[in-house]
Design a protein around this motif. Structure first.
Motif, PDB file in Angstrom:
ATOM      1  N   ALA A  94     -10.289 -26.342  31.824  1.00  0.00           N
ATOM      2  CA  ALA A  94      -9.178 -27.245  32.142  1.00  0.00           C
ATOM      3  C   ALA A  94      -8.191 -27.223  30.986  1.00  0.00           C
ATOM      4  CB  ALA A  94      -9.686 -28.664  32.373  1.00  0.00           C
ATOM      5  N   TYR A  95      -6.908 -27.452  31.306  1.00  0.00           N
ATOM      6  CA  TYR A  95      -5.840 -27.327  30.328  1.00  0.00           C
ATOM      7  C   TYR A  95      -5.032 -28.615  30.228  1.00  0.00           C
ATOM      8  CZ  TYR A  95      -6.888 -22.350  30.829  1.00  0.00           C
ATOM      9  OH  TYR A  95      -7.531 -21.134  30.847  1.00  0.00           O
ATOM     10  N   HIS A  96      -4.285 -28.742  29.119  1.00  0.00           N
ATOM     11  CA  HIS A  96      -3.362 -29.865  28.966  1.00  0.00           C
ATOM     12  C   HIS A  96      -2.414 -29.918  30.160  1.00  0.00           C
ATOM     13  CE1 HIS A  96      -4.249 -31.604  25.101  1.00  0.00           C
ATOM     14  NE2 HIS A  96      -4.233 -30.429  24.510  1.00  0.00           N
ATOM     15  N   GLY A  97      -2.241 -31.096  30.720  1.00  0.00           N
ATOM     16  CA  GLY A  97      -1.342 -31.261  31.843  1.00  0.00           C
ATOM     17  C   GLY A  97      -1.993 -31.076  33.196  1.00  0.00           C
ATOM     18  N   ASP A  98      -3.256 -30.654  33.215  1.00  0.00           N
ATOM     19  CA  ASP A  98      -3.967 -30.501  34.479  1.00  0.00           C
ATOM     20  C   ASP A  98      -4.374 -31.860  35.040  1.00  0.00           C
ATOM     21  OD1 ASP A  98      -4.036 -27.858  35.244  1.00  0.00           O
ATOM     22  OD2 ASP A  98      -5.869 -27.375  34.154  1.00  0.00           O
ATOM     23  N   ALA A  99      -4.228 -32.026  36.344  1.00  0.00           N
ATOM     24  CA  ALA A  99      -4.866 -33.125  37.071  1.00  0.00           C
ATOM     25  C   ALA A  99      -5.753 -32.449  38.099  1.00  0.00           C
ATOM     26  CB  ALA A  99      -3.832 -34.030  37.737  1.00  0.00           C
ATOM     27  N   ILE A 100      -7.059 -32.526  37.887  1.00  0.00           N
ATOM     28  CA  ILE A 100      -8.015 -31.759  38.685  1.00  0.00           C
ATOM     29  C   ILE A 100      -8.774 -32.694  39.612  1.00  0.00           C
ATOM     30  CG2 ILE A 100     -10.025 -30.233  38.606  1.00  0.00           C
ATOM     31  CD1 ILE A 100      -9.097 -29.325  35.843  1.00  0.00           C
ATOM     32  N   GLY A 101      -8.619 -32.481  40.904  1.00  0.00           N
ATOM     33  CA  GLY A 101      -9.393 -33.225  41.884  1.00  0.00           C
ATOM     34  C   GLY A 101     -10.714 -32.525  42.131  1.00  0.00           C
ATOM     35  N   ILE A 102     -11.769 -33.317  42.297  1.00  0.00           N
ATOM     36  CA  ILE A 102     -13.089 -32.758  42.589  1.00  0.00           C
ATOM     37  C   ILE A 102     -13.536 -33.298  43.941  1.00  0.00           C
ATOM     38  CG2 ILE A 102     -15.476 -32.506  41.820  1.00  0.00           C
ATOM     39  CD1 ILE A 102     -14.534 -32.909  38.978  1.00  0.00           C
ATOM     40  N   VAL A 103     -13.751 -32.404  44.887  1.00  0.00           N
ATOM     41  CA  VAL A 103     -14.136 -32.808  46.234  1.00  0.00           C
ATOM     42  C   VAL A 103     -15.499 -32.224  46.576  1.00  0.00           C
ATOM     43  CG1 VAL A 103     -11.727 -32.969  46.969  1.00  0.00           C
ATOM     44  CG2 VAL A 103     -12.987 -30.835  47.352  1.00  0.00           C
ATOM     45  N   GLY A 104     -16.111 -32.800  47.590  1.00  0.00           N
ATOM     46  CA  GLY A 104     -17.419 -32.341  48.037  1.00  0.00           C
ATOM     47  C   GLY A 104     -18.135 -33.465  48.759  1.00  0.00           C
ATOM     48  N   ARG A 105     -19.129 -33.107  49.526  1.00  0.00           N
ATOM     49  CA  ARG A 105     -19.888 -34.111  50.261  1.00  0.00           C
ATOM     50  C   ARG A 105     -20.723 -34.949  49.295  1.00  0.00           C
ATOM     51  NH1 ARG A 105     -19.676 -33.067  55.650  1.00  0.00           N
ATOM     52  NH2 ARG A 105     -19.026 -30.958  56.269  1.00  0.00           N
ATOM     53  N   ASN A 106     -21.222 -36.085  49.784  1.00  0.00           N
ATOM     54  CA  ASN A 106     -22.112 -36.911  48.972  1.00  0.00           C
ATOM     55  C   ASN A 106     -23.321 -36.083  48.543  1.00  0.00           C
ATOM     56  OD1 ASN A 106     -20.495 -39.180  49.227  1.00  0.00           O
ATOM     57  ND2 ASN A 106     -21.579 -39.942  51.031  1.00  0.00           N
ATOM     58  N   GLY A 107     -23.657 -36.175  47.247  1.00  0.00           N
ATOM     59  CA  GLY A 107     -24.781 -35.418  46.729  1.00  0.00           C
ATOM     60  C   GLY A 107     -24.445 -34.019  46.270  1.00  0.00           C
ATOM     61  N   LYS A 228       0.840 -47.133  42.746  1.00  0.00           N
ATOM     62  CA  LYS A 228       1.036 -47.337  41.312  1.00  0.00           C
ATOM     63  C   LYS A 228       0.062 -46.479  40.511  1.00  0.00           C
ATOM     64  CE  LYS A 228       0.574 -51.827  41.114  1.00  0.00           C
ATOM     65  NZ  LYS A 228       0.557 -53.195  40.549  1.00  0.00           N
ATOM     66  N   SER A 229      -1.159 -46.349  41.008  1.00  0.00           N
ATOM     67  CA  SER A 229      -2.172 -45.559  40.299  1.00  0.00           C
ATOM     68  C   SER A 229      -1.792 -44.087  40.261  1.00  0.00           C
ATOM     69  CB  SER A 229      -3.531 -45.728  40.975  1.00  0.00           C
ATOM     70  OG  SER A 229      -3.922 -47.081  40.982  1.00  0.00           O
ATOM     71  N   GLU A 230      -1.292 -43.579  41.390  1.00  0.00           N
ATOM     72  CA  GLU A 230      -0.871 -42.178  41.431  1.00  0.00           C
ATOM     73  C   GLU A 230       0.258 -41.917  40.446  1.00  0.00           C
ATOM     74  OE1 GLU A 230       0.086 -41.500  45.506  1.00  0.00           O
ATOM     75  OE2 GLU A 230      -1.920 -42.012  46.204  1.00  0.00           O
ATOM     76  N   GLU A 231       1.182 -42.866  40.334  1.00  0.00           N
ATOM     77  CA  GLU A 231       2.279 -42.719  39.381  1.00  0.00           C
ATOM     78  C   GLU A 231       1.757 -42.753  37.948  1.00  0.00           C
ATOM     79  OE1 GLU A 231       5.779 -42.026  37.674  1.00  0.00           O
ATOM     80  OE2 GLU A 231       5.325 -41.854  39.825  1.00  0.00           O
ATOM     81  N   ARG A 232       0.769 -43.633  37.689  1.00  0.00           N
ATOM     82  CA  ARG A 232       0.193 -43.703  36.338  1.00  0.00           C
ATOM     83  C   ARG A 232      -0.498 -42.394  35.976  1.00  0.00           C
ATOM     84  NH1 ARG A 232      -1.446 -47.927  33.057  1.00  0.00           N
ATOM     85  NH2 ARG A 232       0.476 -48.894  33.847  1.00  0.00           N
ATOM     86  N   LEU A 250      -8.686 -37.573  50.541  1.00  0.00           N
ATOM     87  CA  LEU A 250      -8.120 -36.263  50.215  1.00  0.00           C
ATOM     88  C   LEU A 250      -6.608 -36.312  50.070  1.00  0.00           C
ATOM     89  CD1 LEU A 250     -10.270 -33.967  52.523  1.00  0.00           C
ATOM     90  CD2 LEU A 250     -10.662 -34.590  50.135  1.00  0.00           C
ATOM     91  N   ARG A 251      -5.967 -37.280  50.714  1.00  0.00           N
ATOM     92  CA  ARG A 251      -4.512 -37.411  50.579  1.00  0.00           C
ATOM     93  C   ARG A 251      -4.147 -37.732  49.134  1.00  0.00           C
ATOM     94  NH1 ARG A 251      -1.174 -41.189  49.771  1.00  0.00           N
ATOM     95  NH2 ARG A 251      -2.842 -42.733  49.873  1.00  0.00           N
ATOM     96  N   VAL A 252      -4.905 -38.642  48.505  1.00  0.00           N
ATOM     97  CA  VAL A 252      -4.658 -38.998  47.106  1.00  0.00           C
ATOM     98  C   VAL A 252      -4.836 -37.778  46.213  1.00  0.00           C
ATOM     99  CG1 VAL A 252      -5.494 -40.380  45.155  1.00  0.00           C
ATOM    100  CG2 VAL A 252      -5.306 -41.408  47.426  1.00  0.00           C
ATOM    101  N   ILE A 253      -5.889 -37.001  46.468  1.00  0.00           N
ATOM    102  CA  ILE A 253      -6.148 -35.785  45.688  1.00  0.00           C
ATOM    103  C   ILE A 253      -4.984 -34.806  45.829  1.00  0.00           C
ATOM    104  CG2 ILE A 253      -7.609 -33.733  45.557  1.00  0.00           C
ATOM    105  CD1 ILE A 253      -9.450 -35.723  44.684  1.00  0.00           C
ATOM    106  N   GLU A 254      -4.546 -34.574  47.063  1.00  0.00           N
ATOM    107  CA  GLU A 254      -3.503 -33.573  47.307  1.00  0.00           C
ATOM    108  C   GLU A 254      -2.177 -33.981  46.686  1.00  0.00           C
ATOM    109  OE1 GLU A 254      -1.443 -31.202  51.078  1.00  0.00           O
ATOM    110  OE2 GLU A 254      -3.343 -32.264  51.321  1.00  0.00           O
ATOM    111  N   GLU A 255      -1.850 -35.280  46.731  1.00  0.00           N
ATOM    112  CA  GLU A 255      -0.564 -35.744  46.224  1.00  0.00           C
ATOM    113  C   GLU A 255      -0.559 -35.924  44.708  1.00  0.00           C
ATOM    114  OE1 GLU A 255       0.535 -39.275  48.277  1.00  0.00           O
ATOM    115  OE2 GLU A 255       0.769 -38.275  50.234  1.00  0.00           O
ATOM    116  N   THR A 256      -1.729 -36.063  44.100  1.00  0.00           N
ATOM    117  CA  THR A 256      -1.805 -36.378  42.684  1.00  0.00           C
ATOM    118  C   THR A 256      -2.156 -35.170  41.818  1.00  0.00           C
ATOM    119  OG1 THR A 256      -2.556 -38.609  43.266  1.00  0.00           O
ATOM    120  CG2 THR A 256      -2.871 -37.920  40.986  1.00  0.00           C
ATOM    121  N   CYS A 257      -2.968 -34.255  42.345  1.00  0.00           N
ATOM    122  CA  CYS A 257      -3.539 -33.192  41.518  1.00  0.00           C
ATOM    123  C   CYS A 257      -2.808 -31.866  41.710  1.00  0.00           C
ATOM    124  CB  CYS A 257      -5.022 -33.014  41.861  1.00  0.00           C
ATOM    125  SG  CYS A 257      -6.006 -34.515  41.611  1.00  0.00           S
TER     126      CYS A 257
END
Length: 284
Positions: A94-107, A228-232, A250-257
């Motif tokens: 991971a690099y400076h400036g990265d916003a990395i979303g991590i997705v996957g099923r429970n477990g 507000k959280s996405e902007e922060r 997943l919408r939050v992940i796609e719009e933020t990361c």
């Protein structure tokens, strides 16, 4: 950060850093803001995390003093133990400036991976290196329920290394951001789960972090708070921080990361552009 600090070893032996780690090309489709600066902040090298879980015990195996003494006298072993291989050979930079979303099923190992990056879980094999101190924020982040929101804000800011002057400067901003208003004078035991999650996020994001790890902390917020959280999070990225975000929305992940890692049964199944990874995840 003007100069690259020496990478701090969290656990394990130092891994071999890829030769192109400081010159990784931008992924296809990324906007100029999403292009990494080339400075690694987190290196995860062939990481394995193994939990040891004791199996279901019979009445004769349950953990009490009498049964323990009986096993000693009869020279019996412990109840059957099972190993759970939660993270299996995960490697990425991971690099400076990265916003990395991590997705996957429970477990799939998402929260386990964040805890390992934060230095809270020792690797069974492999290593994690970070540039700076990672800060883990989750819905179960430790605040004291018997204390008021005000006292928790002050203590939480001190725990992050802020000075009294910085706490006074940030106090009202934290209250306003969390939206708890007059409840700040009441014990946290009177808060709803959503109010507690909002306060935890407001406190943790009041300071610029080198690496901020967010585990489902936005799940209980309302629409206005999520905005507000996405902007922060964007502000943290722009200040050369790195953000890891675990969320089922997943919408939050796609719009933020600017990057998404898909974990499946403890392994990386895909790592790349958010739209491409999320599309593949939805199909899979």
């Amino acid at each position: 950060m003007a100069e690259t600090k020496e990478l701090q070893q969290v656990k394990g032996d130092k891994p071999a850093v890829p030769e192109d780690a400081k010159a990784r090309p931008a992924a296809k489709g990324k906007a100029p803001l999403d292009v990494p600066t080339g400075t690694p902040t987190v290196i995860v090298d062939d990481l394995h995390i193994v939990y040891r879980v004791y199996g279901a015990a019979s009445d004769s195996e349950k953990g009490n003093a009498v049964n323990a003494l009986t096993r000693i006298l009869k020279r019996q072993g412990r109840p059957q133990m099972k190993e759970v291989h939660a993270v299996k050979g995960v490697t990425f930079v991971a690099y400076h400036g990265d916003a990395i979303g991590i997705v996957g099923r429970n477990g799939s190992g998402k929260s386990t991976l964040l805890r390992a990056i934060a230095g809270l879980l020792p690797p069974h094999k492999g290593a994690v290196y970070t540039d700076g101190q990672p800060s883990l924020l989750g819905v179960n982040a430790a605040l004291m329920r018997e204390l008021t929101g005000e006292r928790n804000i002050v203590l939480g800011c001190y725990a992050m290394g802020m000075t009294p002057a910085e706490v006074r400067e940030k106090y009202q901003e934290i209250v306003d951001f969390s939206g708890i208003d007059e409840f700040v004078q009441l014990p946290m035991s009177t808060y709803s789960s959503g109010m507690g999650a909002r306060l935890r996020f407001a406190i943790s994001s009041a300071k610029t972090h080198d690496v901020l790890l967010i585990d489902e902390a936005l799940a209980t917020g309302d629409r206005e708070f999520r905005k507000k959280s996405e902007e922060r999070i964007r502000q943290i990225r722009e200040s050369a921080g790195t953000v890891f975000l675990v969320a089922h929305d997943l919408r939050v992940i796609e719009e933020t990361c600017n990057r998404v890692i898909w974990l499946h049964k403890g392994k990386i199944r895909m790592d790349g552009d958010p739209k491409e990874v999320i599309a593949a995840y939805n199909k899979g």
